[in-house]
Design a protein around this motif. Sequence first.
Motif, PDB file in Angstrom:
ATOM      1  N   ASP A 311     -15.712  -5.565 -41.178  1.00  0.00           N
ATOM      2  CA  ASP A 311     -14.389  -5.395 -40.573  1.00  0.00           C
ATOM      3  C   ASP A 311     -14.443  -4.474 -39.364  1.00  0.00           C
ATOM      4  OD1 ASP A 311     -13.502  -7.021 -42.599  1.00  0.00           O
ATOM      5  OD2 ASP A 311     -12.735  -5.374 -43.834  1.00  0.00           O
ATOM      6  N   ALA A 315     -13.494  -5.604 -35.487  1.00  0.00           N
ATOM      7  CA  ALA A 315     -12.485  -4.866 -34.714  1.00  0.00           C
ATOM      8  C   ALA A 315     -13.073  -4.338 -33.408  1.00  0.00           C
ATOM      9  CB  ALA A 315     -11.937  -3.712 -35.554  1.00  0.00           C
ATOM     10  N   SER A 318     -13.428  -7.224 -30.847  1.00  0.00           N
ATOM     11  CA  SER A 318     -12.274  -8.098 -30.654  1.00  0.00           C
ATOM     12  C   SER A 318     -11.704  -8.020 -29.241  1.00  0.00           C
ATOM     13  CB  SER A 318     -11.181  -7.743 -31.672  1.00  0.00           C
ATOM     14  OG  SER A 318     -10.749  -6.388 -31.490  1.00  0.00           O
TER      15      SER A 318
END
Length: 420
Positions: A311, A315, A318
Amino acid sequence: MAAYSDAKRQEFLRLRREGVSRREAAGRLGIEAHQALDWDKGIRVFSKGRIYPDRRIVLYRPAERLANVKNPRTAWVQGGRVALARVEQVIDSRYLSLLERERLKDLQSLGLSIRRIATMMGRSPSTISRELRRNTVSRHGYLPHNAHRTSAKRRERPRASKLAAKGPLHDYVEAKLAKRWSPEQISHRLRRDFPHDETMRVSGETIYQAIYVHLHGELKREFARSLRRGRSARKSQRDPHARASRFVDPMTPLTERPAEVESRAVPGHWEGDLIVGAGSRSAVATVVERSTRYVVLGYLPVERTAEAVRDSLIAAFSGLPSSLRRTLTWDQGAEMSEHSSVAMVTNMKVYFYDPASPWQRGTNENTNGLLRQYLPRRSDLRIRSLEELTAIADELNGRPRKSLNWDTPAERIAALLNTT
């Protein structure tokens, strides 16, 4: 409930075959968009992960964590329960897989004959006939998941151990173990002491299982301390030179990485690793772009599990354009066991360095050394907020670098972003 869900899936697939869009089909049936996408791709979801059409199984939890569950979950089947690990175990290609059973159900729903189904599945008609006869155990007809569990339950064929009941063989083995004989010595000596009595035979492996598996208390657990090594638990037998795989999905080694990465001429190739804090209880993910030396820090506020690292990296990447997301190279740490998910979401190829070879990621090693000015060893990194990590990365990216002809990483990355 399972039959209801399967009926919805069949109706969804029928609508899609008729040309209805995925969104409209999902809206008509009242299902979530992510579930419609899975059905479109042929993905099946079960309690511990996902099964893809190519028979690849992706677990939500690493295998080593599943192995440590004290009470592993089981699935109900006609006549009792069966462990999920046994249900998911792939024995041999000659046995019907879960995907094949699902296809069998689909073809049967179309009203095709057994011979037609067998031809389309590449199986013998007797295999299909026997499958439908033996594993149709529900009043709703043939259900593939129920049939798969039933088949797995039937494979168990439990048999009592020779040492389960008290008797001359049991007493002989106990007496020799008390004298610190090894199971192998006991097994071979039985043939010498009782040459004409076939009931006085037991293999060394059966003795080991009676001590360590200890399902029915065949032999006293204390006898484990009388064995040569005195282990309380049995050591797994595998090639001592073979390195255990940490990943469910196969990893792509460094040797398959494109040659353009080495030249640093093309931007978008990243190196990554973890900076670990005091007592290995906290960490920060660090990724650096090879051509610009631009640093991005991944926030891990609670733990450094594979899911948390996944995760964090998703992030971190992104906000970057696709031209700056080409490859990511990492070491073979267990924290990257979710590398397939990272690659899928970020659209980056993930490669892995050789074990114990830090020189293969020199840019990242150098960057981690610079970061230690801000994140010293033996400090608790969990107290660092996302804003603090962003400020550290900005300060490091604002330093002029000799390798960049005294440009800063921020200036180089900004030029690339303006170009794209």
